[in-house]
Design a protein around this motif. Sequence first.
Motif, PDB file in Angstrom:
ATOM      1  N   PHE A 109       0.831  -1.193   0.000  1.00  0.00           N
ATOM      2  CA  PHE A 109       0.000   0.000   0.000  1.00  0.00           C
ATOM      3  C   PHE A 109       0.866   1.242   0.000  1.00  0.00           C
ATOM      4  CE2 PHE A 109       0.359  -0.943   4.550  1.00  0.00           C
ATOM      5  CZ  PHE A 109       0.603   0.307   5.118  1.00  0.00           C
ATOM      6  N   TYR A 110       0.293   2.308  -0.560  1.00  0.00           N
ATOM      7  CA  TYR A 110       0.953   3.613  -0.587  1.00  0.00           C
ATOM      8  C   TYR A 110       0.211   4.547   0.338  1.00  0.00           C
ATOM      9  CZ  TYR A 110       4.137   2.450  -4.285  1.00  0.00           C
ATOM     10  OH  TYR A 110       5.150   1.895  -5.003  1.00  0.00           O
ATOM     11  N   GLN A 111       0.968   5.431   0.977  1.00  0.00           N
ATOM     12  CA  GLN A 111       0.369   6.372   1.907  1.00  0.00           C
ATOM     13  C   GLN A 111       0.869   7.778   1.605  1.00  0.00           C
ATOM     14  OE1 GLN A 111       1.536   6.259   6.137  1.00  0.00           O
ATOM     15  NE2 GLN A 111      -0.658   6.046   6.497  1.00  0.00           N
ATOM     16  N   SER A 112      -0.082   8.688   1.466  1.00  0.00           N
ATOM     17  CA  SER A 112       0.236  10.105   1.330  1.00  0.00           C
ATOM     18  C   SER A 112       0.049  10.751   2.698  1.00  0.00           C
ATOM     19  CB  SER A 112      -0.704  10.767   0.314  1.00  0.00           C
ATOM     20  OG  SER A 112      -0.447  12.153   0.253  1.00  0.00           O
ATOM     21  N   VAL A 113       1.042  11.494   3.130  1.00  0.00           N
ATOM     22  CA  VAL A 113       0.991  12.182   4.417  1.00  0.00           C
ATOM     23  C   VAL A 113       1.235  13.660   4.159  1.00  0.00           C
ATOM     24  CG1 VAL A 113       2.057  12.432   6.698  1.00  0.00           C
ATOM     25  CG2 VAL A 113       1.881  10.158   5.642  1.00  0.00           C
ATOM     26  N   MET A 114       0.344  14.515   4.682  1.00  0.00           N
ATOM     27  CA  MET A 114       0.588  15.957   4.645  1.00  0.00           C
ATOM     28  C   MET A 114       0.685  16.449   6.077  1.00  0.00           C
ATOM     29  SD  MET A 114      -1.582  19.322   3.500  1.00  0.00           S
ATOM     30  CE  MET A 114      -1.724  19.014   1.768  1.00  0.00           C
ATOM     31  N   VAL A 115       1.735  17.195   6.329  1.00  0.00           N
ATOM     32  CA  VAL A 115       1.917  17.857   7.614  1.00  0.00           C
ATOM     33  C   VAL A 115       1.838  19.355   7.344  1.00  0.00           C
ATOM     34  CG1 VAL A 115       3.453  18.245   9.574  1.00  0.00           C
ATOM     35  CG2 VAL A 115       3.419  16.007   8.429  1.00  0.00           C
ATOM     36  N   LEU A 116       0.931  20.027   8.034  1.00  0.00           N
ATOM     37  CA  LEU A 116       0.843  21.484   7.935  1.00  0.00           C
ATOM     38  C   LEU A 116       1.268  22.066   9.272  1.00  0.00           C
ATOM     39  CD1 LEU A 116      -0.054  24.003   6.272  1.00  0.00           C
ATOM     40  CD2 LEU A 116      -2.146  23.910   7.636  1.00  0.00           C
ATOM     41  N   ARG A 117       2.277  22.942   9.233  1.00  0.00           N
ATOM     42  CA  ARG A 117       2.700  23.692  10.424  1.00  0.00           C
ATOM     43  C   ARG A 117       2.297  25.143  10.230  1.00  0.00           C
ATOM     44  NH1 ARG A 117       8.148  24.176  10.864  1.00  0.00           N
ATOM     45  NH2 ARG A 117       8.359  23.880   8.635  1.00  0.00           N
ATOM     46  N   TRP A 118       1.954  25.836  11.309  1.00  0.00           N
ATOM     47  CA  TRP A 118       1.634  27.253  11.223  1.00  0.00           C
ATOM     48  C   TRP A 118       2.149  27.977  12.465  1.00  0.00           C
ATOM     49  CZ3 TRP A 118      -2.096  23.629  12.437  1.00  0.00           C
ATOM     50  CH2 TRP A 118      -2.756  23.790  13.641  1.00  0.00           C
ATOM     51  N   TRP A 119       2.407  29.276  12.278  1.00  0.00           N
ATOM     52  CA  TRP A 119       2.855  30.123  13.381  1.00  0.00           C
ATOM     53  C   TRP A 119       2.539  31.573  13.028  1.00  0.00           C
ATOM     54  CZ3 TRP A 119       5.923  27.344  10.106  1.00  0.00           C
ATOM     55  CH2 TRP A 119       6.762  28.057   9.249  1.00  0.00           C
ATOM     56  N   VAL A 120       2.300  32.375  14.088  1.00  0.00           N
ATOM     57  CA  VAL A 120       2.032  33.799  13.870  1.00  0.00           C
ATOM     58  C   VAL A 120       3.351  34.493  13.572  1.00  0.00           C
ATOM     59  CG1 VAL A 120      -0.077  33.866  15.252  1.00  0.00           C
ATOM     60  CG2 VAL A 120       2.123  34.377  16.332  1.00  0.00           C
ATOM     61  N   THR A 121       3.279  35.543  12.755  1.00  0.00           N
ATOM     62  CA  THR A 121       4.476  36.286  12.360  1.00  0.00           C
ATOM     63  C   THR A 121       4.223  37.774  12.512  1.00  0.00           C
ATOM     64  OG1 THR A 121       3.721  36.222  10.074  1.00  0.00           O
ATOM     65  CG2 THR A 121       5.298  34.539  10.735  1.00  0.00           C
ATOM     66  N   GLY A 122       5.301  38.535  12.535  1.00  0.00           N
ATOM     67  CA  GLY A 122       5.177  39.978  12.647  1.00  0.00           C
ATOM     68  C   GLY A 122       4.947  40.399  14.085  1.00  0.00           C
ATOM     69  N   GLY A 123       4.827  41.692  14.266  1.00  0.00           N
ATOM     70  CA  GLY A 123       4.619  42.245  15.596  1.00  0.00           C
ATOM     71  C   GLY A 123       3.169  42.176  16.008  1.00  0.00           C
ATOM     72  N   LEU A 151      -0.827  19.970  12.028  1.00  0.00           N
ATOM     73  CA  LEU A 151      -1.827  18.938  11.807  1.00  0.00           C
ATOM     74  C   LEU A 151      -1.270  17.981  10.768  1.00  0.00           C
ATOM     75  CD1 LEU A 151      -4.771  17.838  12.150  1.00  0.00           C
ATOM     76  CD2 LEU A 151      -5.360  19.262  10.189  1.00  0.00           C
ATOM     77  N   THR A 152      -1.423  16.681  11.016  1.00  0.00           N
ATOM     78  CA  THR A 152      -0.992  15.657  10.076  1.00  0.00           C
ATOM     79  C   THR A 152      -2.211  14.884   9.615  1.00  0.00           C
ATOM     80  OG1 THR A 152       1.139  15.426  11.186  1.00  0.00           O
ATOM     81  CG2 THR A 152       0.457  13.608   9.764  1.00  0.00           C
ATOM     82  N   ILE A 153      -2.364  14.738   8.283  1.00  0.00           N
ATOM     83  CA  ILE A 153      -3.442  13.924   7.737  1.00  0.00           C
ATOM     84  C   ILE A 153      -2.839  12.893   6.790  1.00  0.00           C
ATOM     85  CG2 ILE A 153      -5.215  15.696   8.001  1.00  0.00           C
ATOM     86  CD1 ILE A 153      -4.981  16.204   4.961  1.00  0.00           C
ATOM     87  N   THR A 154      -3.532  11.773   6.623  1.00  0.00           N
ATOM     88  CA  THR A 154      -3.022  10.696   5.778  1.00  0.00           C
ATOM     89  C   THR A 154      -4.152  10.056   4.978  1.00  0.00           C
ATOM     90  OG1 THR A 154      -3.395   8.986   7.441  1.00  0.00           O
ATOM     91  CG2 THR A 154      -1.264  10.087   7.494  1.00  0.00           C
ATOM     92  N   CYS A 155      -3.800   9.474   3.844  1.00  0.00           N
ATOM     93  CA  CYS A 155      -4.700   8.553   3.148  1.00  0.00           C
ATOM     94  C   CYS A 155      -3.845   7.409   2.622  1.00  0.00           C
ATOM     95  CB  CYS A 155      -5.506   9.234   2.054  1.00  0.00           C
ATOM     96  SG  CYS A 155      -4.649   9.518   0.518  1.00  0.00           S
ATOM     97  N   THR A 156      -4.458   6.237   2.548  1.00  0.00           N
ATOM     98  CA  THR A 156      -3.737   5.025   2.182  1.00  0.00           C
ATOM     99  C   THR A 156      -4.475   4.304   1.068  1.00  0.00           C
ATOM    100  OG1 THR A 156      -2.981   4.824   4.458  1.00  0.00           O
ATOM    101  CG2 THR A 156      -2.819   2.856   3.087  1.00  0.00           C
ATOM    102  N   TRP A 157      -3.724   3.817   0.085  1.00  0.00           N
ATOM    103  CA  TRP A 157      -4.307   3.084  -1.035  1.00  0.00           C
ATOM    104  C   TRP A 157      -3.504   1.824  -1.281  1.00  0.00           C
ATOM    105  CZ3 TRP A 157      -2.754   2.553  -6.436  1.00  0.00           C
ATOM    106  CH2 TRP A 157      -3.757   1.983  -7.226  1.00  0.00           C
ATOM    107  N   ARG A 158      -4.193   0.691  -1.375  1.00  0.00           N
ATOM    108  CA  ARG A 158      -3.539  -0.592  -1.653  1.00  0.00           C
ATOM    109  C   ARG A 158      -3.236  -0.716  -3.133  1.00  0.00           C
ATOM    110  NH1 ARG A 158      -2.720  -4.003   1.986  1.00  0.00           N
ATOM    111  NH2 ARG A 158      -3.915  -4.191   3.871  1.00  0.00           N
TER     112      ARG A 158
END
Length: 165
Positions: A66-80, A122-129
């Motif tokens: 099986f194949y797995q796609s993983v997306m990790v999104l990081r976020w942070w505030v910027t500026g003053g 946040l990490t999300i995944t999907c898997t396909w055989r």
Amino acid sequence: MLTAIAMLAVAFGQMLVTAPTASASSYCPASDYVDSAQPAARNIDLPRKTDVTIQPTLCLYDETGFYQSVMVLRWWVTGGGAHCCGTKFNNFNITTWVQKNDVNKCSETGYPGINGSRSGSLTITCTWRSANTSGMSSDGRIVYDVADDGKGAVTWQLNGTGPST
């Protein structure tokens, strides 16, 4: 290999929340992933609020059958300025999918808690055989609608991983 927690999350179709780190290799260990992609971080201008920077990472895993796609999104505030004063986004979602020769085989969408925190991930995944190992890739997109800017939704189509051979 994926961690036991990540594998359980995949089995139950759940999303994982992880601590941010600095590079794609942190999310895609060299011994486990087929390919990864980390587009440049994007700063999002928020009217009358502290801006937010987002950083996506895509990984394609080949886990024998099986194949797995993983997306990790990081976020942070910027500026003053203070992190305050209401809703940053009317809508914010991330989607990842496994493709075989540019045809979507599975997808997963997640909704990060970006309105309520200074930083996070946040990490999300999907898997396909699939027994066939060529032509597989991990792709994704981010759709967001900045509150109070009057511009509507923005779609950021991510350049995914290269196809497997």
